[in-house]
Design an enzyme around this catalytic site. Structure first.
Site, PDB file in Angstrom:
ATOM      1  N   ASP A   9      64.686  20.027  -0.920  1.00 61.76           N
ATOM      2  CA  ASP A   9      63.206  19.426  -1.652  1.00 61.76           C
ATOM      3  C   ASP A   9      62.551  18.798  -0.592  1.00 61.76           C
ATOM      4  O   ASP A   9      62.656  20.100   0.315  1.00 61.76           O
ATOM      5  CB  ASP A   9      63.938  18.088  -2.043  1.00 61.76           C
ATOM      6  CG  ASP A   9      63.095  16.879  -2.433  1.00 61.76           C
ATOM      7  OD1 ASP A   9      62.046  16.686  -2.979  1.00 61.76           O
ATOM      8  OD2 ASP A   9      63.029  15.650  -1.081  1.00 61.76           O
ATOM      9  N   ASP A  11      58.926  16.902  -0.297  1.00 61.63           N
ATOM     10  CA  ASP A  11      58.335  15.012  -0.097  1.00 61.63           C
ATOM     11  C   ASP A  11      59.925  14.461   0.647  1.00 61.63           C
ATOM     12  O   ASP A  11      60.471  14.027  -0.402  1.00 61.63           O
ATOM     13  CB  ASP A  11      58.022  14.221  -1.049  1.00 61.63           C
ATOM     14  CG  ASP A  11      56.425  15.185  -1.387  1.00 61.63           C
ATOM     15  OD1 ASP A  11      55.457  15.736  -0.954  1.00 61.63           O
ATOM     16  OD2 ASP A  11      56.563  15.583  -2.265  1.00 61.63           O
ATOM     17  N   GLY A  52      56.677  11.365  -9.641  1.00 62.62           N
ATOM     18  CA  GLY A  52      56.000  11.504 -10.620  1.00 62.62           C
ATOM     19  C   GLY A  52      54.753  11.135  -9.678  1.00 62.62           C
ATOM     20  O   GLY A  52      54.614   9.917 -10.164  1.00 62.62           O
ATOM     21  N   ARG A  80      44.253  14.606 -10.206  1.00 61.86           N
ATOM     22  CA  ARG A  80      43.252  15.882  -9.928  1.00 61.86           C
ATOM     23  C   ARG A  80      43.102  15.664  -8.574  1.00 61.86           C
ATOM     24  O   ARG A  80      43.149  16.738  -7.407  1.00 61.86           O
ATOM     25  CB  ARG A  80      42.518  16.081 -10.898  1.00 61.86           C
ATOM     26  CG  ARG A  80      43.730  17.605 -11.543  1.00 61.86           C
ATOM     27  CD  ARG A  80      43.003  18.643 -13.015  1.00 61.86           C
ATOM     28  NE  ARG A  80      42.160  17.410 -13.579  1.00 61.86           N
ATOM     29  CZ  ARG A  80      42.257  17.261 -14.633  1.00 61.86           C
ATOM     30  NH1 ARG A  80      43.142  16.924 -15.240  1.00 61.86           N
ATOM     31  NH2 ARG A  80      41.316  16.192 -15.367  1.00 61.86           N
ATOM     32  N   THR A 120      59.025  16.942  -7.224  1.00 61.01           N
ATOM     33  CA  THR A 120      58.625  16.804  -8.219  1.00 61.01           C
ATOM     34  C   THR A 120      56.792  16.902  -7.836  1.00 61.01           C
ATOM     35  O   THR A 120      56.259  16.060  -9.096  1.00 61.01           O
ATOM     36  CB  THR A 120      59.516  15.334  -8.184  1.00 61.01           C
ATOM     37  OG1 THR A 120      60.315  14.937  -8.764  1.00 61.01           O
ATOM     38  CG2 THR A 120      58.368  14.664  -8.421  1.00 61.01           C
ATOM     39  N   LEU A 123      52.717  21.971  -7.300  1.00 56.47           N
ATOM     40  CA  LEU A 123      52.723  23.523  -6.796  1.00 56.47           C
ATOM     41  C   LEU A 123      51.476  23.424  -6.077  1.00 56.47           C
ATOM     42  O   LEU A 123      51.895  23.455  -4.339  1.00 56.47           O
ATOM     43  CB  LEU A 123      52.683  24.194  -7.942  1.00 56.47           C
ATOM     44  CG  LEU A 123      52.827  25.499  -7.330  1.00 56.47           C
ATOM     45  CD1 LEU A 123      53.949  26.071  -6.387  1.00 56.47           C
ATOM     46  CD2 LEU A 123      52.550  26.323  -9.030  1.00 56.47           C
ATOM     47  N   ASN A 125      50.367  21.103  -3.969  1.00 58.41           N
ATOM     48  CA  ASN A 125      50.231  20.915  -3.070  1.00 58.41           C
ATOM     49  C   ASN A 125      51.687  21.148  -1.701  1.00 58.41           C
ATOM     50  O   ASN A 125      51.946  21.876  -0.268  1.00 58.41           O
ATOM     51  CB  ASN A 125      51.206  18.542  -3.482  1.00 58.41           C
ATOM     52  CG  ASN A 125      50.655  18.320  -3.685  1.00 58.41           C
ATOM     53  OD1 ASN A 125      48.697  18.296  -3.939  1.00 58.41           O
ATOM     54  ND2 ASN A 125      51.132  17.307  -4.123  1.00 58.41           N
TER      55      ASN A 125
HETATM   56  C1  XBP Z   1      58.191  13.473  -4.624  1.00 58.03           C
HETATM   57  C2  XBP Z   1      57.567  12.965  -5.918  1.00 58.03           C
HETATM   58  C3  XBP Z   1      56.134  13.544  -5.894  1.00 58.03           C
HETATM   59  C4  XBP Z   1      55.375  12.759  -4.779  1.00 58.03           C
HETATM   60  C5  XBP Z   1      53.613  12.953  -5.082  1.00 58.03           C
HETATM   61  O1  XBP Z   1      59.001  14.215  -4.900  1.00 58.03           O
HETATM   62  O2  XBP Z   1      57.948  11.844  -6.032  1.00 58.03           O
HETATM   63  O3  XBP Z   1      55.875  12.117  -7.051  1.00 58.03           O
HETATM   64  O4  XBP Z   1      55.640  11.640  -4.255  1.00 58.03           O
HETATM   65  O5  XBP Z   1      53.489  14.374  -5.706  1.00 58.03           O
HETATM   66  P1  XBP Z   1      59.906  14.911  -4.099  1.00 58.03           P
HETATM   67  P2  XBP Z   1      52.450  13.898  -7.424  1.00 58.03           P
HETATM   68  O6  XBP Z   1      60.613  14.517  -2.975  1.00 58.03           O
HETATM   69  O7  XBP Z   1      60.862  15.908  -5.102  1.00 58.03           O
HETATM   70  O8  XBP Z   1      59.682  16.487  -4.020  1.00 58.03           O
HETATM   71  O9  XBP Z   1      51.604  12.733  -7.093  1.00 58.03           O
HETATM   72  O10 XBP Z   1      52.230  15.707  -7.244  1.00 58.03           O
HETATM   73  O11 XBP Z   1      53.538  13.707  -7.686  1.00 58.03           O
HETATM   74 MG    MG Z   2      62.253  13.505  -1.633  1.00 57.88          MG
END
Ligand code: XBP
Ligand code: MG
Length: 252
Positions: A9, A11, A52, A80, A120, A123, A125
């Site tokens: 994963d 984040d 998300g 965006r 989630t 890309l 990021n």
């Molecule tokens: C983490 C998320 C993401 C981020 C924000 O996902 O839920 O939505 O908080 O990114 P993971 P975006 O831990 O699976 O990486 O704003 O691009 O959705």
């Molecule tokens: Mg996570």
């Protein structure tokens, strides 16, 4: 079972991106759009239950009917802009990887063990985080990067892990997922993956009972991690590939 790939994963697992990067980028995008709200640390923590960024904003607005309501197109535009702010922050080199992450990635490279990403987040990021922390070729170290809207249903649905496994061409039994959250754990386990959790400030009180192990971090030789749940609970550990092979072998 042999260990044939590690699926990370992003984040909260590779880096603590949520509080000081994603949250800040959302607030910058809200301000740029002239919106009359922002997300403080506890509010953001609450809405992390929704995976998300676009979905998180929609859920927040649904809970606050007195605030200006946005169309899907407005949300997409603001999101965006949020991504652009986030990438700018990453390019400034504000974040580091969590302890033990680079060591484990290097060990995987040195032993020829494939690594992949199931996230989630958007890309762009992921790529900016990997480039600023691992170098320009950081993204190339991952055999598959599954990110964002590439699947119809985000975590806790299994879709992103199923997608990555298919692209790897490997059965779930031979791979291990590394996650930080209950939503991520549910996603990985639903796809059939044994999962190691490195929890963090936002996820420490979540339900990790279906994890193979729960740790505070991966640890470094001079500053080991602690096993919080699982067989060796209460003991220090430095998570390396032999340790992960041993843990995966316990999966019946
Ligand atoms: C983490 C998320 C993401 C981020 C924000 O996902 O839920 O939505 O908080 O990114 P993971 P975006 O831990 O699976 O990486 O704003 O691009 O959705
Ligand atoms: Mg996570």
């Amino acid at each position: 079972m042999p260990l044939r790939a590690l699926i990370f994963d992003v984040d909260g697992t590779l880096a603590d991106t949520e509080r000081d990067a994603h949250r800040v980028a959302f607030n910058q995008a809200f301000a740029a759009a002239g919106l009359p709200f922002d997300w403080d640390v506890p509010t953001y923590g609450h809405y992390l239950k929704v995976t998300g960024g676009k979905e998180r904003l929609r859920n927040f607005l649904n809970d606050h009917p007195a605030l200006p309501q946005l169309s899907d197109a407005d949300i997409a535009r603001i999101h965006r802009q949020k991504t652009a702010f986030y990438v700018e922050m990453m390019n400034a080199g504000l974040l580091t990887l969590r302890p033990g992450v680079e060591r484990l990635l290097n060990a995987a490279r040195d032993t020829g063990l494939p690594v992949a990403i199931a996230t989630t987040t958007t890309l762009a990021n992921v790529e900016s985080l990997l480039k600023t922390t691992l170098g320009q070729d950081g993204p190339d170290r991952f055999q598959v990067i599954g990110a964002g809207d590439i699947v119809a249903h985000k975590k806790p649905a299994p879709d992103i892990y199923t997608y990555v496994l298919k692209r790897l061409g490997l059965p779930a039994d031979d791979c291990l997922a590394l996650e930080d959250s209950e939503n991520g754990l549910r996603s990985a386990v639903s796809a059939g993956l044994a999962t190691v959790i490195t929890q963090n400030e936002y996820t420490r009180d979540q339900d990790f009972s279906s994890a193979l192990r729960v740790l505070d971090q991966l640890g470094e030789p001079d500053a080991p991690a602690w096993v919080l749940q699982g067989k060796e609970a209460g003991n220090p550990v430095v998570v390396d590939i032999p340790v992960l092979i041993q843990w995966l072998a316990e999966k019946a």
